[in-house]
Design a protein around this motif. Structure first.
Motif, mmCIF file in Angstrom:
data_model
loop_
_atom_site.group_PDB
_atom_site.id
_atom_site.type_symbol
_atom_site.label_atom_id
_atom_site.label_comp_id
_atom_site.label_asym_id
_atom_site.label_seq_id
_atom_site.Cartn_x
_atom_site.Cartn_y
_atom_site.Cartn_z
ATOM 1 N N SER A 1 41.444 46.855 34.076
ATOM 2 C CA SER A 1 42.784 46.418 33.696
ATOM 3 C C SER A 1 43.133 45.166 34.470
ATOM 4 O O SER A 1 42.603 44.913 35.553
ATOM 5 N N ALA A 2 44.038 44.385 33.869
ATOM 6 C CA ALA A 2 44.557 43.179 34.520
ATOM 7 C C ALA A 2 45.985 43.017 34.045
ATOM 8 O O ALA A 2 46.259 43.036 32.839
ATOM 9 N N SER A 3 46.905 42.838 34.981
ATOM 10 C CA SER A 3 48.316 42.736 34.628
ATOM 11 C C SER A 3 49.012 41.797 35.588
ATOM 12 O O SER A 3 48.516 41.524 36.688
ATOM 13 N N ILE A 4 50.169 41.275 35.136
ATOM 14 C CA ILE A 4 50.952 40.357 35.962
ATOM 15 C C ILE A 4 51.766 41.197 36.930
ATOM 16 O O ILE A 4 52.645 41.970 36.523
ATOM 17 N N SER A 5 51.469 41.049 38.203
ATOM 18 C CA SER A 5 52.249 41.769 39.212
ATOM 19 C C SER A 5 53.414 40.931 39.716
ATOM 20 O O SER A 5 54.415 41.475 40.182
ATOM 21 N N ARG A 6 53.297 39.579 39.636
ATOM 22 C CA ARG A 6 54.415 38.706 39.995
ATOM 23 C C ARG A 6 54.350 37.463 39.107
ATOM 24 O O ARG A 6 53.351 36.734 39.115
ATOM 25 N N SER A 7 55.418 37.229 38.326
ATOM 26 C CA SER A 7 55.442 36.127 37.369
ATOM 27 C C SER A 7 55.841 34.822 38.042
ATOM 28 O O SER A 7 56.566 34.818 39.046
ATOM 29 N N SER A 8 55.389 33.717 37.447
ATOM 30 C CA SER A 8 55.745 32.386 37.951
ATOM 31 C C SER A 8 57.049 31.883 37.341
ATOM 32 O O SER A 8 57.555 30.843 37.751
ATOM 33 N N GLY A 9 57.577 32.601 36.372
ATOM 34 C CA GLY A 9 58.768 32.140 35.660
ATOM 35 C C GLY A 9 58.428 31.369 34.386
ATOM 36 O O GLY A 9 59.300 31.099 33.560
ATOM 37 N N ASN A 10 57.141 30.998 34.200
ATOM 38 C CA ASN A 10 56.669 30.308 32.990
ATOM 39 C C ASN A 10 55.732 31.267 32.273
ATOM 40 O O ASN A 10 54.609 31.519 32.729
ATOM 41 N N GLU A 11 56.213 31.812 31.171
ATOM 42 C CA GLU A 11 55.449 32.841 30.475
ATOM 43 C C GLU A 11 54.113 32.310 29.971
ATOM 44 O O GLU A 11 53.097 33.023 29.994
ATOM 45 N N GLN A 12 54.093 31.050 29.525
ATOM 46 C CA GLN A 12 52.847 30.485 28.994
ATOM 47 C C GLN A 12 51.797 30.373 30.094
ATOM 48 O O GLN A 12 50.620 30.688 29.883
ATOM 49 N N TRP A 13 52.217 29.940 31.281
ATOM 50 C CA TRP A 13 51.251 29.866 32.394
ATOM 51 C C TRP A 13 50.812 31.259 32.827
ATOM 52 O O TRP A 13 49.632 31.471 33.126
ATOM 53 N N ASP A 14 51.719 32.200 32.803
ATOM 54 C CA ASP A 14 51.348 33.570 33.160
ATOM 55 C C ASP A 14 50.281 34.101 32.214
ATOM 56 O O ASP A 14 49.296 34.717 32.643
ATOM 57 N N GLN A 15 50.464 33.838 30.890
ATOM 58 C CA GLN A 15 49.484 34.305 29.916
ATOM 59 C C GLN A 15 48.156 33.578 30.086
ATOM 60 O O GLN A 15 47.086 34.173 29.926
ATOM 61 N N ALA A 16 48.191 32.264 30.418
ATOM 62 C CA ALA A 16 46.947 31.517 30.650
ATOM 63 C C ALA A 16 46.206 32.088 31.847
ATOM 64 O O ALA A 16 44.971 32.242 31.833
ATOM 65 N N ALA A 17 46.926 32.429 32.919
ATOM 66 C CA ALA A 17 46.287 33.013 34.099
ATOM 67 C C ALA A 17 45.707 34.388 33.778
ATOM 68 O O ALA A 17 44.585 34.725 34.193
ATOM 69 N N LEU A 18 46.467 35.202 33.010
ATOM 70 C CA LEU A 18 45.982 36.530 32.653
ATOM 71 C C LEU A 18 44.732 36.438 31.779
ATOM 72 O O LEU A 18 43.772 37.196 31.964
ATOM 73 N N ARG A 19 44.725 35.469 30.794
ATOM 74 C CA ARG A 19 43.544 35.312 29.931
ATOM 75 C C ARG A 19 42.342 34.848 30.736
ATOM 76 O O ARG A 19 41.210 35.235 30.454
ATOM 77 N N ALA A 20 42.552 34.004 31.754
ATOM 78 C CA ALA A 20 41.437 33.547 32.589
ATOM 79 C C ALA A 20 40.795 34.722 33.316
ATOM 80 O O ALA A 20 39.562 34.814 33.422
ATOM 81 N N VAL A 21 41.619 35.648 33.804
ATOM 82 C CA VAL A 21 41.072 36.825 34.487
ATOM 83 C C VAL A 21 40.341 37.718 33.492
ATOM 84 O O VAL A 21 39.257 38.244 33.778
ATOM 85 N N GLN A 22 40.925 37.896 32.280
ATOM 86 C CA GLN A 22 40.285 38.749 31.278
ATOM 87 C C GLN A 22 38.958 38.157 30.812
ATOM 88 O O GLN A 22 38.019 38.895 30.520
ATOM 89 N N ARG A 23 38.871 36.832 30.726
ATOM 90 C CA ARG A 23 37.614 36.202 30.315
ATOM 91 C C ARG A 23 36.542 36.327 31.406
ATOM 92 O O ARG A 23 35.366 36.099 31.132
#
Length: 370
Positions: free
Chosen positions: A323-345
């Motif tokens: 599993s991979a999830s956002i534990s603390r957001s940066s306030g920019n949802e698009q960057w959060d999703q890009a970071a999450l996708r990088a971990v998933q890849r």
């Protein structure tokens, strides 16, 4: 002769007037003058022909000479012979003179008749020459008129030929213009048909693409749903397994006196930076391994200032991402999703030196230049 071609037109006279005189012939005065001269010349010839031998011939005279004796010499000479007697021609008898006059008059008459015939022949020749000259002039005028008529006819024919040639040129030009117009209309119709065909093909291609996109999207959605379901199932299984392992490890740790300490590491990722901390004991180089794994999978082209996202990761001992999830957001949802996708890849995560991956840890990611 009457020159009908050059005589002036006669004007109509009233019936009460006297009849019109015939036109005066040209050259009549010259003819009369020449005839008078010829008659005078003939009279002069007749006069001198009669009188040139009409005088009585003079008598002949003869002188008789004798030699004069030379008185200077005393020597006597013999006497000359007596001279021969001179015979005197007697005058011709009167009968012979009359015959001579008659012959002379006959000769003069014949000469006069010959001169008259010659004058008549000369007059006839002159008249014939005048007629020939008039006929030659008439023939010349006729030839000139014929030449003028031929020239006029030729000029008219040339003009008609020029008109016909111009008409043919205009007709050919009109035909060429019509042909060019027809060709232009045909090309325009062909271009319109091609344009309509292209629009039809584009429309069909667009519809096919839209249909394919819809099918691909539906398939992607189905695949995503299936993958999400499979992932949820795998996450549930992994979570259950992790819980079991945790419980087993906790039980094992409870029986031991020592404990593990956490370690941390920092790393850079493509277009971002990362820092991870393991929940279990890890080797000092494990953070660099995580950095090399996550860095190439970060894709971000937006703003970079002040963005930082913390991603919580759970793994199996083999490194499989549970599993991979956002534990603390940066306030920019698009960057959060890009970071999450990088971990998933980055699945699976690298294993540590002991051949196992930590069961859970966090990764802090920032964009490059942030």
């Amino acid at each position: 002769m009457i020159d009908r071609r050059t005589s002036p037109p006669q004007q109509a006279r009233p019936r009460s007037a006297r009849p019109a005189r015939p036109p005066r012939e040209r050259g009549t005065g010259k003819a009369f003058a020449l005839a008078a001269v010829m008659h005078l010349l003939l009279g002069w010839l007749l006069y001198h022909g009669i009188n040139w031998q009409n005088n009585t011939p003079a008598g002949a005279e003869a002188e008789i000479w004798t030699d004069i004796p030379d008185m200077s010499t005393p020597t006597p000479r013999p006497a000359p012979p007596p001279p021969a007697p001179v015979k005197v021609q007697p005058a011709p008898p009167p009968a012979k003179d009359e015959e001579a006059d008659i012959a002379l008059q006959e000769k003069k008459r014949k000469q006069q008749e010959a001169a008259a015939r010659e004058a008549q022949l000369a007059e006839q020749r002159r008249q014939q020459e005048a007629r020939d000259e008039a006929e030659a002039k008439r023939q010349q005028q006729l030839a000139a008129q014929a030449a003028a008529a031929a020239a006029a006819q030729k000029a008219m024919q040339d003009k008609q030929k020029q008109i016909e040639k111009q008409r043919q040129a205009d007709l050919q030009k009109q035909q060429q213009q019509q042909k060019a117009q027809q060709e232009k209309e045909r090309q325009e119709q062909q271009a319109e048909a091609q344009k309509a065909e292209q629009l039809k093909e584009q429309k069909e291609a667009k519809e096919a693409k839209a249909k394919a996109d819809a099918q691909a999207k539906a398939k992607a959605d189905a695949d995503a749903k299936a993958k999400a379901a499979a992932k949820a199932k795998a996450d549930a299984e992994a979570k259950a397994k992790v819980d079991q392992e945790r419980k087993a490890r906790l039980a094992q740790l409870q029986g031991q006196l020592g404990g593990g300490t956490a370690s941390s590491g920092e790393g850079l990722a493509k277009s971002g930076t990362g820092r991870g901390a393991g929940g279990n004991a890890t080797s000092p180089g494990y953070a660099e391994k995580v950095q090399r794994r996550v860095r190439p999978n970060i894709v971000w082209a937006g703003e970079t200032a002040g963005l930082e996202t913390v991603v919580s990761v759970r793994c199996s001992p083999s490194g499989t991402l549970l599993s991979a999830s956002i534990s603390r957001s940066s306030g920019n949802e698009q960057w959060d999703q890009a970071a999450l996708r990088a971990v998933q890849r980055s699945d699976p995560m690298p294993v540590d030196t002991d051949g196992k991956a930590p069961d859970h840890f966090t990764i802090t990611l920032r964009p490059a230049g942030g």
